[in-house]
Design an enzyme around this catalytic site. Structure first.
Site, mmCIF file in Angstrom:
data_model
loop_
_atom_site.group_PDB
_atom_site.id
_atom_site.type_symbol
_atom_site.label_atom_id
_atom_site.label_comp_id
_atom_site.label_asym_id
_atom_site.label_seq_id
_atom_site.Cartn_x
_atom_site.Cartn_y
_atom_site.Cartn_z
ATOM 1 N N GLY A 19 0.835 -1.201 0.000
ATOM 2 C CA GLY A 19 0.000 0.000 0.000
ATOM 3 C C GLY A 19 0.866 1.245 0.000
ATOM 4 O O GLY A 19 0.468 2.292 0.524
ATOM 5 N N ARG A 21 1.568 3.382 -2.193
ATOM 6 C CA ARG A 21 1.140 4.555 -2.973
ATOM 7 C C ARG A 21 -0.078 5.221 -2.355
ATOM 8 O O ARG A 21 -0.643 6.153 -2.932
ATOM 9 C CB ARG A 21 0.834 4.155 -4.418
ATOM 10 C CG ARG A 21 2.038 3.645 -5.190
ATOM 11 C CD ARG A 21 3.143 4.661 -5.252
ATOM 12 N NE ARG A 21 2.768 5.828 -6.058
ATOM 13 C CZ ARG A 21 3.379 7.001 -6.004
ATOM 14 N NH1 ARG A 21 4.362 7.205 -5.142
ATOM 15 N NH2 ARG A 21 2.993 7.993 -6.777
ATOM 16 N N LYS A 169 -11.780 -3.696 9.686
ATOM 17 C CA LYS A 169 -10.417 -3.322 10.093
ATOM 18 C C LYS A 169 -10.063 -3.930 11.451
ATOM 19 O O LYS A 169 -8.917 -4.338 11.688
ATOM 20 C CB LYS A 169 -10.293 -1.801 10.140
ATOM 21 C CG LYS A 169 -8.854 -1.310 9.995
ATOM 22 C CD LYS A 169 -8.814 0.176 9.738
ATOM 23 C CE LYS A 169 -7.393 0.649 9.486
ATOM 24 N NZ LYS A 169 -6.884 0.258 8.170
#
Length: 579
Positions: A19, A21, A169
């Site tokens: 992740g 970017r 999450k």
């Protein structure tokens, strides 16, 4: 930007940023490269690396790729073999999952969050990676209804979430922590609170969109709720600290989660005010009851679902509501003690850097103040686009509130005081004359303040205004006569039904207390037009839905009426023919 430690002077270690970017991932990559003792593999779901060389973070990454200190790898988190190939040989994997997953597609979110975490863990175990650090969120212990004051890691995860993403999450974080010390893998999770900074894709864009729509002027609740915010570079710094601490403080860090903040809690609405005011928008001033706002959000959600609108994001709106109306502050003593974290950028500096990054979004005050900034709204045209429109559409809040206060006082004076209309009018006239008479005796200056004299022109009515008023009255009269002539001739049945509806509505109104009608009209005038301008498309869509329902009812009525009656009504135009 130059690297602080030249490549080759230290023994570089290889790390992977999954992740890399994303919002936090880009900052972490930049800080790892700045240290100079890491070979960084940037892993993301984009097919190719698109760099903006005018951006300092992308420019640094481009230089590192050219020198062999960084590389880019495309992965799909569902494909374990591709993940394993990207992270093989890494000593540390930083896992930053996608942050722009505000969607109603449960499968898509579960695939990227929970299944993605499982696959990253399995790939790390397969490749014998020593350390895995997961970027979680402080939201995983927030139930959406109770305040959190100086909360620490002893707070349990309640597993009853108001939105889907926090639920997923929390599951991903649990998987990462449960995987600790299996096949030699050490794991930990960081829980940053309200991350902001340049490149933010959630909190700040939402605040700016509210400011553009005019809704940022409202405060949800009391406005006294405190929040912890975390500048993005501090989150990146915390990840690097955690990677080092998994070696030096393994017993205290491995398998644990840590809150990360800027250690400077502040009122949420003060933070919002600093952002929107710096971008030349009005700071939040008007307080609204939180419960009322929540009901409005539920109504808007229902309306969008019924009308089929796809642009409205209830998940983000609901998240912002809970964030903006509750206290959420966290204790970072554990992070300071065990992973050696302390902010490298203060909250004031972080806000200043963020505002500078969003300076291109400063409001252009030369634009019209309508929601789309391009053309006059329908309600503005309806109100004539003059002073009345400016007042009822709250273009100048102080002026509008002044007029509302004047009308409210007149409403009380004439209708709620218990006096007759004649008595109230006489008392008002007496009071006005007394005030004006006393005003004439005031000196030109009182304690250094100049007293402005009232000009006689303030009380004069120009001939033009009188002529325009008479012309308007005559126009309305002639239009009414024309409508009556059409009704008498029986040529327009639709017009007859409209007049009938209006007269019946007036009858119902007159049956009510005049005081109640006047009060409702006053409140309606100062709220309905403003609300309609803000949600013009949604209200128009609702009206279309109602009209289509009426047309459908007329078609059903035609089927049940006797043929001669239906034919007569069709000829008169009172009912449409069936398609």
């Amino acid at each position: 930007m130059a690297i602080e430690v030249p490549f080759g002077e230290l023994n570089p270690r290889t790390c992977t940023v999954v992740g890399g970017r994303g919002f936090i991932g880009r900052s972490l990559v930049f800080n790892l490269l700045k240290l100079g003792n890491w070979i960084v593999r940037v892993v993301d779901s984009a097919q190719s690396l698109q760099l903006d060389l005018t951006d300092s973070l992308d420019s640094s990454l481009n230089d590192a790729i050219s020198s062999g200190r960084a590389s880019y790898h495309y992965i799909d988190v569902i494909d374990i073999s591709v993940i394993a190939k990207a992270i093989e040989g890494s000593s540390v994997v930083f896992y930053m999952e996608a942050t722009d997953l505000w969607t109603h597609d449960f499968y898509y979110c579960y695939r990227n969050v929970v299944q993605g975490a499982k696959n990253v863990i399995d790939a790390c175990r397969q490749c014998k990676v020593r350390k895995l650090i997961y970027n979680s969120s402080a939201d995983v212990i927030f139930d959406g209804s109770h305040d959190i004051c100086n909360g620490d890691e002893s707070l349990p995860c309640h597993w009853r979430f108001e939105d889907m993403l926090n639920d997923l999450k929390a599951h991903a974080e649990a998987l990462v922590l449960f995987a600790n010390n299996i096949d030699g893998l050490l794991t930990c999770a960081l829980r940053p609170s309200n991350v902001f900074g340049p490149g933010d894709t959630q909190l700040l864009p939402f605040l700016i969109s509210l400011a553009k729509s005019g809704c940022a002027k409202f405060i949800i609740g009391s406005g006294e709720n405190m929040s912890d915010f975390t500048y993005v570079e501090n989150v990146a710094h915390a990840h690097i600290c955690a990677a080092e601490a998994l070696d030096s403080q393994m017993v205290c860090v491995a398998g644990k989660a840590f809150f990360i903040t800027n250690l400077e809690p502040m009122k949420f609405w003060e933070f919002a005010s600093l952002i929107v005011e710096a971008l030349s928008y009005q700071r939040p001033l008007i307080k609204l009851p939180a419960q009322m706002v929540w009901y409005v959000l539920l109504f808007i959600k229902w309306m969008h679902e019924k009308l089929g609108f796809s642009k409205y994001n209830h998940s983000m709106s609901a998240y912002f509501f809970r964030l903006a109306s509750h206290t959420r502050t966290f204790n970072c003593i554990a992070a300071q003690k065990y992973i050696g974290y302390s902010p490298v950028v203060s909250l004031d500096d972080g806000i200043a850097l963020t505002i500078e990054a969003y300076s291109n979004l400063v409001k252009d005050t030369s634009f019209m103040r309508c929601p789309n900034f391009e053309e006059e709204s329908k309600v503005d045209k309806l109100l004539g686009g003059g002073k009345v429109a400016d007042i009822l559409l709250w273009r100048d809040e102080k002026k509008t509130f002044t007029y509302f206060l004047i009308f409210a006082v007149l409403f009380y004076w004439f209708l709620l005081s218990g006096r007759t209309f004649t008595s109230s009018a006489a008392r008002l006239l007496l009071l006005s004359v007394t005030v004006l008479y006393g005003y004439g005796f005031l000196p030109l200056k009182i304690s250094g303040f100049t007293i402005q004299r009232i000009s006689l022109s303030w009380f004069e009515i120009s001939e033009t205004m009188v002529k325009d008023s008479v012309t308007s009255i005559a126009s309305l009269w002639n239009r009414g006569v024309h409508n009556i002539r059409l009704l008498v001739q029986g040529k327009d049945s639709n017009r007859f039904l409209k007049v009938l509806f209006v007269l019946y509505s007036i009858k119902l109104i007159l049956l009510q207390s005049f005081t109640v009608v006047a009060g409702i009209t006053l409140v309606f005038a100062f709220t309905a037009f403003f609300v309609y301008e803000q949600y013009e498309a949604e209200v128009d869509g609702l009206m279309k839905l109602l009209l289509s329902g009426i047309e459908e009812s007329k078609r059903l009525l035609m089927r049940k009426l006797p043929a001669p009656v239906a034919s007569f009504l069709q000829n008169k135009g009172m009912l449409n023919k069936e398609d």
